[in-house]
Design a protein around this motif. Structure first.
Motif, short mmCIF file in Angstrom:
data_model
loop_
_atom_site.label_atom_id
_atom_site.label_comp_id
_atom_site.label_asym_id
_atom_site.label_seq_id
_atom_site.Cartn_x
_atom_site.Cartn_y
_atom_site.Cartn_z
N VAL A 1 0.87 -1.18 0.00
CA VAL A 1 0.00 0.00 0.00
C VAL A 1 0.91 1.24 0.00
O VAL A 1 1.89 1.29 0.74
N ASN A 2 0.60 2.19 -0.89
CA ASN A 2 1.35 3.45 -0.90
C ASN A 2 0.89 4.28 0.29
O ASN A 2 -0.21 4.81 0.31
N THR A 3 1.76 4.38 1.28
CA THR A 3 1.36 5.02 2.54
C THR A 3 1.86 6.45 2.66
O THR A 3 1.81 7.04 3.74
N SER A 4 2.36 7.02 1.53
CA SER A 4 3.02 8.33 1.65
C SER A 4 2.09 9.42 2.16
O SER A 4 2.55 10.40 2.73
N SER A 5 0.78 9.25 1.98
CA SER A 5 -0.13 10.29 2.49
C SER A 5 -0.71 9.91 3.86
O SER A 5 -1.52 10.65 4.42
N PHE A 6 -0.30 8.77 4.38
CA PHE A 6 -0.85 8.32 5.67
C PHE A 6 -0.18 9.08 6.82
O PHE A 6 0.96 9.54 6.68
C1 LIG Z 1 2.46 7.38 -3.65
O1 LIG Z 1 1.43 8.34 -3.62
C2 LIG Z 1 1.91 9.69 -3.79
C3 LIG Z 1 0.71 10.60 -3.66
O2 LIG Z 1 0.03 10.40 -2.47
C4 LIG Z 1 2.61 9.83 -5.11
O3 LIG Z 1 3.14 11.13 -5.20
C5 LIG Z 1 3.75 8.81 -5.19
O4 LIG Z 1 4.32 8.85 -6.49
C6 LIG Z 1 3.22 7.42 -4.96
N1 LIG Z 1 4.32 6.47 -4.92
C7 LIG Z 1 4.33 5.36 -5.61
C8 LIG Z 1 5.55 4.50 -5.44
O5 LIG Z 1 3.43 5.03 -6.35
#
Ligand SMILES: *[C@@H]1O[C@H](CO)[C@@H](O)[C@H](O)[C@H]1NC(C)=O
Ligand SMILES: *[C@@H]1O[C@H](CO)[C@@H](O)[C@H](O)[C@H]1NC(C)=O
Length: 343
Positions: A162-167
């Motif tokens: 899960v892409n957690t970068s906004s979590f």
């Molecule tokens: C994860 O999501 C962010 C936006 O919330 C985006 O910028 C980033 O590229 C994404 N990363 C991946 C590995 O998909």
């Protein structure tokens, strides 16, 4: 005459009074192996799978009468902290770290395929849960301060991170226990799909979804403290969380919280008589009856978790009720597996 009538009314009274509830008992099915079991999946009253240290997996297809113990080839030193089984042929096991792996068998444990691997430093998988035979999730300790998740939609054949970068970030030292594979639940509450998971360490939180957290009134602040397990009663919209401090495993209090999910949010309360020590696993036997276990013993409640009664001082890590039946099994150190006998 008078005495006789008093006596006979006493006898009548005794006859209609229910006999005092007999405490449940344990039937130990297996013990004496050098395996610490933390993974347990009870598919039916007959089909039970367990997993643990030394690459060990155990399976029974006859309600625990006989067990087939296996060591997963190539993984003899691994600790499989969680297992999810769907029938007597299909099961998924989770190896915690370095590298984190998930393996799946489709032939009853004769062969295992690696369906997930991640060697990221600091990766530590804690638990898996499935809402049906297709959709599941695995939770791991924070990577870059955010909880790790991977999901599957095809019964564990493929997993995607899960892409957690906004979590939200977790505070330093908030993490998850891999003590019984039960700190995350995929469930449906108030007719809405829900993901619930509980943390421990410096903070102990109930996370409802990926973004919302509520502090749980459990002991917290140390690496050994916090929530270990959550059980959900979908029918009543309730849940129970157990934990404590595994370094003080007979300390009672701040080791159990009762949750009630309502439209306006989750209401938390604490039991009047908490379980008698640190507890790593909890499950509902029915809406009122619960069982909880840990290294210092086993407690049961017959009033929805308000009062807990210690009935064994034996150490068990995990307790699970049959997904399609009624039988309750426990597992723990020394390859111990037991069945709960209720009267
Ligand atoms: C994860 O999501 C962010 C936006 O919330 C985006 O910028 C980033 O590229 C994404 N990363 C991946 C590995 O998909
Ligand atoms: C994680 O959080 C700590 C503070 O709690 C901060 O110092 C550190 O830079 C953060 N690490 C990352 C990778 O964001």
């Amino acid at each position: 005459m008078r005495l006789i009538s008093i006596l006979s009314s006493v006898i009548c009274l005794l006859a209609v009074l229910p006999s005092p509830a007999q405490p449940p008992a344990l039937q130990v099915l297996e013990s004496g192996r050098k395996v610490s079991i933390r993974g347990l999946s009870v598919v039916t009253d007959q089909v039970i799978w367990a997993s643990g240290t030394g690459g060990a997996v155990a399976k029974s297809v006859d309600g625990g009468a006989t067990w087939d113990w296996m060591t997963v080839p190539g993984y003899e030193k691994r600790d499989f902290r969680d297992i999810e089984a769907f029938d007597e042929n299909t099961a998924i096991i989770m190896g915690i770290a370095e590298p984190a792996v998930i393996l799946k068998t489709r032939d009853g444990g004769k062969s295992w395929n690696k369906v997930f691997e991640d060697s990221t430093r600091g990766m530590f998988l804690d638990a898996m849960d499935f809402i049906n035979e297709q959709t599941g999730i695995v939770i791991g300790d924070p990577i870059n301060n955010r909880t790790f998740f991977a999901r599957t939609y095809d019964g564990g054949e493929h997993w995607e991170k899960v892409n957690t970068s906004s979590f939200p970030e977790l505070v330093a030292g908030e993490a998850f226990f891999a003590s019984s594979g039960t700190n995350i639940k995929l469930t449906s509450l108030n007719n809405a799909y829900a993901i619930l998971f509980v943390s421990g360490g410096t903070r102990s939180n109930l996370w409802t979804g990926f973004f919302h957290k509520d502090s749980i009134p459990l002991v917290q602040g140390k690496e050994s403290t916090g929530a270990n397990s959550i059980a959900v009663s979908q029918a009543s919209g309730k849940a129970v969380v157990v934990g404590g401090d595994f370094t003080k495993d007979t300390a009672s209090g701040k080791n159990c919280v009762l949750l009630s999910f309502q439209q306006e949010g989750v209401k938390m309360s604490v039991p009047y008589t908490p379980p008698h020590g640190y507890r790593s696993g909890v499950c509902y036997i029915d809406e009122q009856k619960l069982i909880s276990c840990g290294t210092s013993g086993i407690d049961v409640s017959t009033d929805g978790g308000m009062n807990w009664q210690l009935f064994s001082k034996e150490s068990y890590h995990v307790v699970q009720k049959s997904k399609k039946g009624n039988t309750v099994y426990l597992a723990g150190n020394n390859g111990r597996i037991a069945r709960l006998i209720t009267h």
